[in-house]
Design a protein around this motif. Structure first.
Motif, mmCIF file in Angstrom:
data_model
loop_
_atom_site.group_PDB
_atom_site.id
_atom_site.type_symbol
_atom_site.label_atom_id
_atom_site.label_comp_id
_atom_site.label_asym_id
_atom_site.label_seq_id
_atom_site.Cartn_x
_atom_site.Cartn_y
_atom_site.Cartn_z
ATOM 1 N N ALA A 186 0.834 -1.212 0.000
ATOM 2 C CA ALA A 186 0.000 0.000 0.000
ATOM 3 C C ALA A 186 0.862 1.252 0.000
ATOM 4 C CB ALA A 186 -0.932 -0.008 1.201
ATOM 5 N N ALA A 187 1.917 1.265 0.807
ATOM 6 C CA ALA A 187 2.798 2.436 0.857
ATOM 7 C C ALA A 187 3.490 2.661 -0.480
ATOM 8 C CB ALA A 187 3.825 2.263 1.968
ATOM 9 N N ALA A 188 3.970 1.582 -1.087
ATOM 10 C CA ALA A 188 4.652 1.700 -2.380
ATOM 11 C C ALA A 188 3.699 2.195 -3.466
ATOM 12 C CB ALA A 188 5.253 0.355 -2.769
ATOM 13 N N LYS A 189 2.473 1.681 -3.458
ATOM 14 C CA LYS A 189 1.497 2.112 -4.462
ATOM 15 C C LYS A 189 1.159 3.583 -4.284
ATOM 16 C CE LYS A 189 -3.069 0.999 -6.367
ATOM 17 N NZ LYS A 189 -4.231 0.066 -6.312
ATOM 18 N N PHE A 190 0.994 4.018 -3.031
ATOM 19 C CA PHE A 190 0.681 5.414 -2.744
ATOM 20 C C PHE A 190 1.765 6.344 -3.280
ATOM 21 C CE2 PHE A 190 1.685 8.815 0.369
ATOM 22 C CZ PHE A 190 0.647 9.681 0.073
ATOM 23 N N VAL A 191 3.018 6.034 -2.993
ATOM 24 C CA VAL A 191 4.120 6.886 -3.450
ATOM 25 C C VAL A 191 4.200 6.905 -4.972
ATOM 26 C CG1 VAL A 191 6.627 7.160 -3.470
ATOM 27 C CG2 VAL A 191 5.457 6.636 -1.326
ATOM 28 N N LYS A 192 3.998 5.767 -5.594
ATOM 29 C CA LYS A 192 4.056 5.706 -7.053
ATOM 30 C C LYS A 192 2.931 6.516 -7.692
ATOM 31 C CE LYS A 192 4.225 2.447 -10.937
ATOM 32 N NZ LYS A 192 4.214 1.006 -11.336
ATOM 33 N N LEU A 193 1.725 6.415 -7.128
ATOM 34 C CA LEU A 193 0.566 7.114 -7.691
ATOM 35 C C LEU A 193 0.663 8.627 -7.528
ATOM 36 C CD1 LEU A 193 -2.590 5.032 -6.669
ATOM 37 C CD2 LEU A 193 -1.950 5.689 -8.988
ATOM 38 N N TYR A 194 1.170 9.060 -6.366
ATOM 39 C CA TYR A 194 1.060 10.480 -6.010
ATOM 40 C C TYR A 194 2.404 11.180 -5.854
ATOM 41 C CZ TYR A 194 -3.841 9.371 -5.159
ATOM 42 O OH TYR A 194 -5.150 8.976 -5.311
ATOM 43 N N ASN A 195 3.447 10.606 -6.416
ATOM 44 C CA ASN A 195 4.779 11.167 -6.248
ATOM 45 C C ASN A 195 4.844 12.655 -6.575
ATOM 46 O OD1 ASN A 195 7.731 10.918 -5.825
ATOM 47 N ND2 ASN A 195 7.821 11.324 -8.021
ATOM 48 N N GLU A 196 4.177 13.070 -7.648
ATOM 49 C CA GLU A 196 4.232 14.473 -8.074
ATOM 50 C C GLU A 196 3.430 15.396 -7.158
ATOM 51 O OE1 GLU A 196 3.080 14.734 -12.132
ATOM 52 O OE2 GLU A 196 4.822 13.633 -12.888
ATOM 53 N N ASN A 197 2.528 14.829 -6.376
ATOM 54 C CA ASN A 197 1.689 15.649 -5.492
ATOM 55 C C ASN A 197 2.209 15.710 -4.063
ATOM 56 O OD1 ASN A 197 -0.315 14.152 -7.575
ATOM 57 N ND2 ASN A 197 -1.054 16.221 -7.152
ATOM 58 N N ILE A 198 3.116 14.820 -3.715
ATOM 59 C CA ILE A 198 3.595 14.750 -2.334
ATOM 60 C C ILE A 198 4.494 15.935 -2.018
ATOM 61 C CG2 ILE A 198 5.049 13.452 -0.727
ATOM 62 C CD1 ILE A 198 3.987 10.879 -2.046
ATOM 63 N N VAL A 199 4.159 16.617 -0.921
ATOM 64 C CA VAL A 199 4.969 17.730 -0.422
ATOM 65 C C VAL A 199 5.555 17.280 0.913
ATOM 66 C CG1 VAL A 199 4.987 20.145 0.284
ATOM 67 C CG2 VAL A 199 3.429 19.392 -1.540
ATOM 68 N N GLN A 200 6.856 17.062 0.949
ATOM 69 C CA GLN A 200 7.500 16.586 2.168
ATOM 70 C C GLN A 200 7.808 17.753 3.114
ATOM 71 O OE1 GLN A 200 10.642 13.617 1.687
ATOM 72 N NE2 GLN A 200 10.019 13.280 -0.433
ATOM 73 N N PHE A 201 7.762 17.469 4.397
ATOM 74 C CA PHE A 201 8.145 18.470 5.395
ATOM 75 C C PHE A 201 8.996 17.799 6.463
ATOM 76 C CE2 PHE A 201 4.158 16.687 6.917
ATOM 77 C CZ PHE A 201 4.322 16.595 8.290
ATOM 78 N N ASP A 202 9.749 18.605 7.198
ATOM 79 C CA ASP A 202 10.652 18.057 8.207
ATOM 80 C C ASP A 202 9.941 17.874 9.542
ATOM 81 O OD1 ASP A 202 12.846 17.774 6.495
ATOM 82 O OD2 ASP A 202 13.343 19.893 6.695
ATOM 83 N N GLN A 203 9.955 18.868 10.416
ATOM 84 C CA GLN A 203 9.342 18.723 11.726
ATOM 85 C C GLN A 203 7.906 19.224 11.785
ATOM 86 O OE1 GLN A 203 10.639 17.014 14.408
ATOM 87 N NE2 GLN A 203 12.078 16.430 12.795
ATOM 88 N N SER A 204 7.589 20.256 11.025
ATOM 89 C CA SER A 204 6.230 20.792 11.052
ATOM 90 C C SER A 204 5.954 21.553 9.760
ATOM 91 C CB SER A 204 6.023 21.714 12.256
ATOM 92 O OG SER A 204 6.873 22.840 12.165
ATOM 93 N N VAL A 205 4.656 21.739 9.484
ATOM 94 C CA VAL A 205 4.258 22.492 8.306
ATOM 95 C C VAL A 205 2.899 23.132 8.569
ATOM 96 C CG1 VAL A 205 3.165 20.472 7.214
ATOM 97 C CG2 VAL A 205 3.879 22.407 5.802
ATOM 98 N N GLU A 206 2.730 24.383 8.152
ATOM 99 C CA GLU A 206 1.424 25.027 8.208
ATOM 100 C C GLU A 206 0.705 24.708 6.902
ATOM 101 O OE1 GLU A 206 -0.411 29.229 9.632
ATOM 102 O OE2 GLU A 206 1.041 29.364 7.986
ATOM 103 N N VAL A 207 -0.357 23.964 7.003
ATOM 104 C CA VAL A 207 -1.100 23.535 5.821
ATOM 105 C C VAL A 207 -2.066 24.623 5.369
ATOM 106 C CG1 VAL A 207 -2.636 21.752 4.896
ATOM 107 C CG2 VAL A 207 -0.869 21.146 6.570
ATOM 108 N N ALA A 208 -2.678 25.287 6.317
ATOM 109 C CA ALA A 208 -3.599 26.394 6.058
ATOM 110 C C ALA A 208 -3.637 27.221 7.336
ATOM 111 C CB ALA A 208 -4.990 25.869 5.706
ATOM 112 N N HIS A 209 -4.316 28.352 7.272
ATOM 113 C CA HIS A 209 -4.397 29.208 8.467
ATOM 114 C C HIS A 209 -5.034 28.435 9.613
ATOM 115 C CE1 HIS A 209 -4.643 32.801 10.874
ATOM 116 N NE2 HIS A 209 -5.945 32.594 11.066
ATOM 117 N N GLY A 210 -4.279 28.263 10.709
ATOM 118 C CA GLY A 210 -4.803 27.558 11.871
ATOM 119 C C GLY A 210 -4.714 26.052 11.794
ATOM 120 N N VAL A 211 -4.136 25.522 10.729
ATOM 121 C CA VAL A 211 -4.044 24.068 10.563
ATOM 122 C C VAL A 211 -2.588 23.702 10.277
ATOM 123 C CG1 VAL A 211 -4.872 22.040 9.314
ATOM 124 C CG2 VAL A 211 -6.373 24.043 9.580
ATOM 125 N N SER A 212 -1.987 22.922 11.152
ATOM 126 C CA SER A 212 -0.589 22.547 10.966
ATOM 127 C C SER A 212 -0.362 21.095 11.355
ATOM 128 C CB SER A 212 0.325 23.457 11.799
ATOM 129 O OG SER A 212 -0.007 23.372 13.177
#
Length: 310
Positions: A186-212
């Motif tokens: 499942a993990a391998a299929k997910f990465v293969k399908l969505y590789n171009e959409n995946i946005v990696q982050f290190d310790q934290s990321v603000e996804v939207a205002h008030g959502v991290s």
């Protein structure tokens, strides 16, 4: 002494014509300040009770399950995802187990339930994956789902999680034999399908205002939780950092944890923060809708579910 236990078999009940809908509620909404949060049930996963307490005796485990009128051998493990709206951003947190798993036939409902709630998958701007176990990425792997999503949807996954699943280590887990190969696939299929959409982050990321999202590790090396905060109110979706047995027994380890000792520290920190601040918690594997407060109770904690607002 015999003990009456709740039947874990599914109850199928419909009102009106066939296919008119489900009798059991499958979504529940709360507002955190100006942000809307909806918890959605993906269904339930029948699993051995032994996976909930790999470091304690069978007698101790039986006592806990007996006290909740649950069967001693197998129980229904809730599986929840979340949808968050902050301004113009619509954020999906996890995606459920998807299909293709005969032994998990009573789950995989998330996409259907999103659509039945009038949510167009193309309206989702962001997806946060708490970790890449199949019951969190599997819904995205279902045939036809990617085509319904917008081409530029951002899928936020921690860099540590992506790195781990290139060569995952199951040496400290205690899972049913069929599970690790399914997780890898499942993990391998997910990465293969969505590789171009995946946005990696290190310790934290603000996804939207008030959502991290922030990395906790423990359950998997890159496991993260999602904080929703607005106007002095807060809810944290804790993913797989907390299970129902852990309120009473925070040191009980779970067979799906890749670093069981680290998990204990992670959940105690989450419990303590919620108890001190009064923030709400929601979780992937606490009984739907899983939203509630945490209070300290002796050496453990007490879960205080929200009062349903009809």
């Amino acid at each position: 002494m015999s003990h009456i236990t709740r039947n874990v078999q599914p109850v199928i009940a419909r009102l009106g014509r066939e296919g008119s809908g489900e009798l059991v509620a499958s979504r529940y909404a709360v507002r955190i300040g100006d942000i809307d949060v909806v918890l959605i049930s993906d269904g339930v996963l029948p699993l051995p009770t032994s996976t909930m307490s790999t470091n304690v005796s069978e007698a101790d485990r039986n006592e806990w399950f007996d006290g909740r009128f649950l069967q001693r051998d197998t129980f229904d493990w809730a599986l929840n995802i979340a949808l968050v709206r902050s301004g113009e951003r619509l954020i999906l947190i996890d995606s459920g187990v998807g299909d293709g798993f005969e032994y998990f036939s009573r789950a995989g409902r998330s996409v259907m339930r999103l659509e039945s709630a009038g949510i167009d998958l193309a309206a989702i701007t962001d997806i946060v994956i708490t970790h890449m176990h199949m019951d969190h990425v599997g819904g995205l792997n279902v045939d036809g789902v990617k085509a319904k999503l917008r081409p530029d949807v951002r899928i936020h996954v921690s860099a540590a999680e992506i790195a781990f699943w290139k060569n995952p280590d199951f040496s400290r887990t205690v899972m049913p034999e069929a599970v690790p190969p399914a997780l890898r696939a499942a993990a391998a299929k997910f990465v293969k399908l969505y590789n171009e959409n995946i946005v990696q982050f290190d310790q934290s990321v603000e996804v939207a205002h008030g959502v991290s999202a922030r990395v906790t590790g423990g359950h998997t090396p890159g496991h993260c939780v999602v904080d929703v905060a607005s106007n002095g109110e807060k809810l944290t979706f804790v993913g797989d950092a907390i299970f129902e047995v852990n309120f009473d027994n925070p040191d009980w380890q779970n067979g799906f944890e890749h670093d069981p000792e680290a998990c204990v520290d992670v959940r105690i920190a989450l419990f303590d923060d919620a108890a001190e601040t009064g923030a709400l918690l929601a979780a992937a594997h606490v009984a739907f809708p899983s939203i509630g407060h945490v209070a300290k109770s002796g050496e453990g904690y007490r879960f205080v579910p929200v009062q349903w607002d009809y």
